[in-house]
Design an enzyme around this catalytic site. Structure first.
Site, mmCIF file in Angstrom:
data_model
loop_
_atom_site.group_PDB
_atom_site.id
_atom_site.type_symbol
_atom_site.label_atom_id
_atom_site.label_comp_id
_atom_site.label_asym_id
_atom_site.label_seq_id
_atom_site.Cartn_x
_atom_site.Cartn_y
_atom_site.Cartn_z
ATOM 1 N N ASP A 85 -88.328 35.476 10.102
ATOM 2 C CA ASP A 85 -89.068 33.960 8.816
ATOM 3 C C ASP A 85 -88.086 32.497 9.126
ATOM 4 O OD1 ASP A 85 -87.072 34.049 6.615
ATOM 5 O OD2 ASP A 85 -87.000 36.095 7.626
ATOM 6 N N GLU A 176 -86.647 34.921 -6.151
ATOM 7 C CA GLU A 176 -85.032 35.120 -5.618
ATOM 8 C C GLU A 176 -84.191 34.594 -7.315
ATOM 9 O OE1 GLU A 176 -83.870 33.157 -2.037
ATOM 10 O OE2 GLU A 176 -85.271 33.046 -1.118
#
Length: 280
Positions: A85, A176
């Protein structure tokens, strides 16, 4: 008449040193550290031999134990599909060189950061999105969610930025951070609104990316209908969990065509199975 009395100085008594004082405690902890290092070196000995026997110039930015662990994880998950990613933090990627990791494990897919919060498009999204397609990699786009911003505005930005085509991976919500100005209940409500809006637009259920602790503490029960992409870089975790769709096992890997370290992921299945979850 006063007598002169001579005072005798008292002897200083030496204090007994504790076993855990002075140098002893230092030696104790040094010994523990050495044992840990030797244990890690022994555990990853085959990977270390591989690493030391072949170290291309682009690997110099990755420390030896991270590289050895990466090799060990890839060996343990042989047969599963490997990908990366990326975002603007990887700079300008030379996509035609992005092919394998450790010159052995093909990189089949890539998740690309598209948007951040309700107002920012990743500076390299367009280049990465087109470059990955040209390089014949299965691609997916993710949105970095900001807890304290309007969830529907964030969904709208992602939808406006990302056009998914047949063969692309489902959209990803990256969560997150914990909220500062709102409760966890309000955060969860916002996440659900983003997920529903994006699913309604693309006709496919999004994937949720988060850390393992965040997943266990806040999302696992309430978002059980979604598939998860989990980040965990624990030194001794070497195989993907059964209930994880993707596992981001490192943020410190070297890949040809990328000048910085990069995240590497394992999909919980083979390449054919990966095709089953792509957009139709």
């Amino acid at each position: 008449m006063k007598r002169n009395v001579r005072t005798v100085p008292r002897r200083k008594t030496k204090k007994k040193k504790s076993f855990f004082s002075g140098k002893w405690i230092e030696y104790f902890f040094i010994g523990i550290a050495v044992l840990i290092i030797l244990g890690g070196a022994n555990h990853y000995r085959s990977a270390l031999i591989n690493y030391l026997g072949f170290t291309p110039h682009f690997k110099s930015k990755v420390d030896i134990f991270s590289e050895a662990r990466n090799l060990k994880v890839l060996e343990k998950n042989e047969g599963k599909t490997v990908g990366i990613d990326v975002s603007e933090y990887q700079g300008k990627i030379r996509w035609s060189y992005v092919d394998t990791i450790e010159e052995k494990y093909p990189l089949r897919y890539v998740f690309i950061r598209a948007t951040v919060g309700n107002d920012r498009v990743d500076n390299e999204f367009k280049n990465n999105w087109l470059g990955a397609k040209k390089n014949k990699m299965i691609r997916g786009a993710y949105h970095y969610y900001r807890p304290n911003e309007n969830s529907l505005e964030q969904a709208e930005l992602f939808i406006k930025t990302v056009t998914l085509k047949k063969g692309d991976l489902p959209p990803v919500l990256d969560i997150e951070k914990l909220p500062k100005d709102q409760s966890m209940e309000r955060l969860k409500l916002g996440l659900k609104r983003w997920l529903k809006a994006v699913e309604l637009h693309y006709g496919v259920r999004p994937i949720i990316y988060t850390g393992e602790k965040y997943y266990d503490d806040f999302l696992k029960e309430e978002f059980s209908e979604y598939l998860f992409w989990i980040a965990n870089y624990n030194f001794y975790r070497e195989e993907i969990q059964e209930d994880w769709l993707f596992w981001q096992f490192t943020e410190k890997a070297s890949v040809p065509g990328i000048d910085t370290t990069v995240d590497v992921n394992v999909y919980n299945g083979d390449l054919q199975q990966l095709g089953y979850i792509t957009v139709e």
